[in-house]
Design an enzyme around this catalytic site. Structure first.
Site, short mmCIF file in Angstrom:
data_model
loop_
_atom_site.label_atom_id
_atom_site.label_comp_id
_atom_site.label_asym_id
_atom_site.label_seq_id
_atom_site.Cartn_x
_atom_site.Cartn_y
_atom_site.Cartn_z
NE ARG A 136 10.17 -3.51 1.09
CZ ARG A 136 10.86 -3.19 2.19
NH1 ARG A 136 10.25 -2.72 3.25
NH2 ARG A 136 12.16 -3.33 2.24
CE1 TYR A 154 17.13 0.63 13.16
CE2 TYR A 154 15.36 0.89 11.55
CZ TYR A 154 15.97 1.27 12.73
OH TYR A 154 15.44 2.28 13.48
CG ASN A 156 12.89 3.55 0.03
OD1 ASN A 156 13.64 3.02 -0.80
ND2 ASN A 156 13.08 3.44 1.33
CG HIS A 168 17.13 1.36 -1.61
ND1 HIS A 168 18.26 0.75 -2.10
CD2 HIS A 168 17.53 2.55 -1.13
CE1 HIS A 168 19.31 1.52 -1.91
NE2 HIS A 168 18.89 2.64 -1.32
CG ASP A 195 4.44 2.10 8.69
OD1 ASP A 195 5.43 2.72 8.26
OD2 ASP A 195 4.02 2.25 9.85
CB THR A 196 8.68 -1.79 7.30
OG1 THR A 196 8.14 -2.29 6.09
CG2 THR A 196 9.67 -2.81 7.86
#
Ligand code: IMP
Length: 193
Positions: A179, A152, A10, A12, A69-70
């Site tokens: 994060r 989100y 990812n 970002h 992991d989020t």
């Protein structure tokens, strides 16, 4: 410079974490180490998934590695989407727009809009495993706003602000995000050892 793999592709997230970690670490993505595996995320906790991803890389590619992991936990939805945040909307794969639309639909008519992002980072150095957690409290907006960030972000308003994550600059978001907070703990640990 110390090399560490971040078990993600990812862009970002890579950009966010490189910005936070600064010059002292070379953070490599999965692509950069030639890992094109579809790493399973089948555990039912954030911690379980983060550990499984970091172990996958360490065991198969040999690099010290961290994985995150989020989940977005919404109180009025009993903690959903939580560990299922990436694939909340039914269908193939990971579609942030569809996930957000479903979340807003499920929140229609709800007065309690409190929620939090939670990130767990698992770090494997040699044969030592350490985990770090970061939480950002906030509320779910009634409609999306902002162009920045990902996932989100357009519907999450962090506590103490009236803008969504997608309306904050990268630095503003990193300073208060789940994060960002988990990463500060990771960095403090890395600088201590
Ligand atoms: P992952 O564990 O980082 O892959 O994230 C799980 C889900 O949460 C995905 O749908 C992501 O888009 C979303 N997500 C993760 N971090 C953030 C964030 O900082 N802002 C908004 N959505 C996020």
């Amino acid at each position: 410079m110390r090399q560490l793999v971040f078990a993600t592709n990812n862009s970002h997230k890579l950009e966010e974490i490189r910005r936070i970690l600064g010059e002292s670490f070379a953070v490599m993505s999965l692509k950069e180490i030639g890992c094109h595996d579809d790493i399973p995320e089948n555990e039912n906790t954030l911690q379980g998934n983060a550990i499984a991803k970091a172990r996958w890389v360490k065991e198969r590619y040999g690099y010290d590695c961290f994985a995150d992991d989020t989940g977005l936990e919404v109180d009025a939805l009993d903690g959903a989407p939580g560990v299922h945040s990436a694939r909340y909307a039914p269908g193939e794969g990971h579609d942030s727009e569809a996930n957000m639309r479903l979340l807003l639909r499920n929140m229609e008519g709800k007065t309690d809009r409190t929620a939090r992002f939670r990130t767990v980072i698992a770090l494997i150095e040699g044969d030592t495993l350490t985990t770090f957690e970061g939480v950002c409290e906030g509320t779910i907006a009634v409609s999306p706003a902002g162009e920045g960030g990902f996932g989100y972000d357009p519907v999450f308003v962090p506590e103490g602000d009236s803008r969504t994550f997608a309306q904050l600059s990268a630095d503003e978001k990193n300073a208060i995000s789940h994060r960002g907070r988990a990463t500060v703990k990771l960095i403090n640990h890395l600088h201590d050892v």
